[in-house]
Scaffold this motif. Structure first.
Motif, short mmCIF file in Angstrom:
data_model
loop_
_atom_site.label_atom_id
_atom_site.label_comp_id
_atom_site.label_asym_id
_atom_site.label_seq_id
_atom_site.Cartn_x
_atom_site.Cartn_y
_atom_site.Cartn_z
N LEU A 1 0.95 -1.25 0.16
CA LEU A 1 -0.06 -0.02 -0.01
C LEU A 1 0.60 1.42 -0.04
O LEU A 1 0.37 2.35 -0.41
N THR A 2 1.99 1.21 0.36
CA THR A 2 2.88 2.42 0.41
C THR A 2 4.45 2.29 0.01
O THR A 2 4.56 1.09 -0.30
N SER A 3 5.02 3.35 -0.26
CA SER A 3 6.38 3.38 -0.72
C SER A 3 7.49 2.84 0.25
O SER A 3 6.87 2.87 1.50
N GLY A 4 8.68 2.42 -0.23
CA GLY A 4 9.89 2.13 0.56
C GLY A 4 9.98 3.26 1.63
O GLY A 4 10.61 2.98 2.60
N ALA A 5 10.15 4.47 1.17
CA ALA A 5 10.46 5.61 1.79
C ALA A 5 9.69 5.92 3.16
O ALA A 5 10.09 6.06 4.04
N VAL A 6 8.24 5.54 3.17
CA VAL A 6 7.31 5.78 4.00
C VAL A 6 7.57 4.68 4.70
O VAL A 6 7.60 4.78 6.15
N ILE A 7 7.92 3.57 4.70
CA ILE A 7 8.28 2.25 5.63
C ILE A 7 9.48 2.56 6.24
O ILE A 7 9.88 2.28 7.27
N ALA A 8 10.64 2.87 5.53
CA ALA A 8 11.73 3.54 6.19
C ALA A 8 11.78 4.35 7.26
O ALA A 8 12.39 4.40 8.12
N LEU A 9 10.87 5.42 7.04
CA LEU A 9 10.30 6.31 8.15
C LEU A 9 9.56 5.68 9.37
O LEU A 9 9.99 6.23 10.43
N VAL A 10 8.93 4.60 8.90
CA VAL A 10 8.27 3.79 10.13
C VAL A 10 9.44 3.32 11.05
O VAL A 10 9.40 3.38 12.31
N PHE A 11 10.49 2.74 10.61
CA PHE A 11 11.34 2.11 11.17
C PHE A 11 12.38 3.36 12.00
O PHE A 11 12.75 2.94 12.88
N ALA A 12 12.34 4.20 11.27
CA ALA A 12 13.27 5.41 11.82
C ALA A 12 12.58 5.82 13.08
O ALA A 12 13.10 6.27 13.94
N THR A 13 11.12 5.91 13.14
CA THR A 13 10.56 6.49 14.41
C THR A 13 10.07 5.44 15.50
O THR A 13 9.94 5.80 16.68
N LEU A 14 10.43 4.11 15.25
CA LEU A 14 10.29 3.03 16.14
C LEU A 14 10.87 3.19 17.35
O LEU A 14 10.41 2.81 18.56
N PRO A 15 12.25 3.44 17.38
CA PRO A 15 12.87 3.51 18.67
C PRO A 15 12.66 4.56 19.46
O PRO A 15 12.50 4.27 20.75
N THR A 16 12.11 5.42 19.06
CA THR A 16 11.40 6.88 19.68
C THR A 16 10.16 6.30 20.55
O THR A 16 9.81 6.45 21.71
#
Length: 114
Positions: free
Chosen positions: A91-106
């Motif tokens: 449903l979404t781009s790789g860039a958006v999924i990368a942002l999901v992983f980038a915000t997960l630690p916070t």
């Protein structure tokens, strides 16, 4: 159970050649914080993301951020995050999924559990 990075290296670096140094450093950190089963889940997740064909940024974000999430929330978070992202992948781009992983630690630090 022993996990060998070399079994995964070629496939991961084929998708993201610039990942070589980051992969070694992240593997060392993950090996200190994860059990062998968790380490295998982390590398299997990376392999799955590499096979999606969504580019190197997604793989890099996952490799760098998931060990911190697993440290905060437990190793079960690895499988849960990969399952959720695989559902999003159509449903979404790789860039958006990368942002999901980038915000997960916070999010993991703030919430503290799975």
């Amino acid at each position: 159970m022993s996990v060998d990075l070399e079994e995964y290296r070629a496939e991961l670096l084929d998708v993201a050649p610039a990942l070589a140094d980051t992969l070694d450093a992240s593997f060392a950190e993950a090996a200190r914080n994860l059990t062998p089963a968790g380490l295998k889940d982390w590398l299997d997740g990376a392999r799955g993301l590499a096979r999606l064909g969504r580019g190197p940024d997604l793989l890099l974000s996952y490799i760098e951020n998931m060990p911190a999430v697993a440290r905060e929330c437990g190793e079960d978070a690895i499988r849960d995050c990969i399952a959720a992202v695989m559902k999003l992948a159509s449903l979404t781009s790789g860039a958006v999924i990368a942002l999901v992983f980038a915000t997960l630690p916070t999010a993991a630090r703030r919430m503290g559990d799975l």
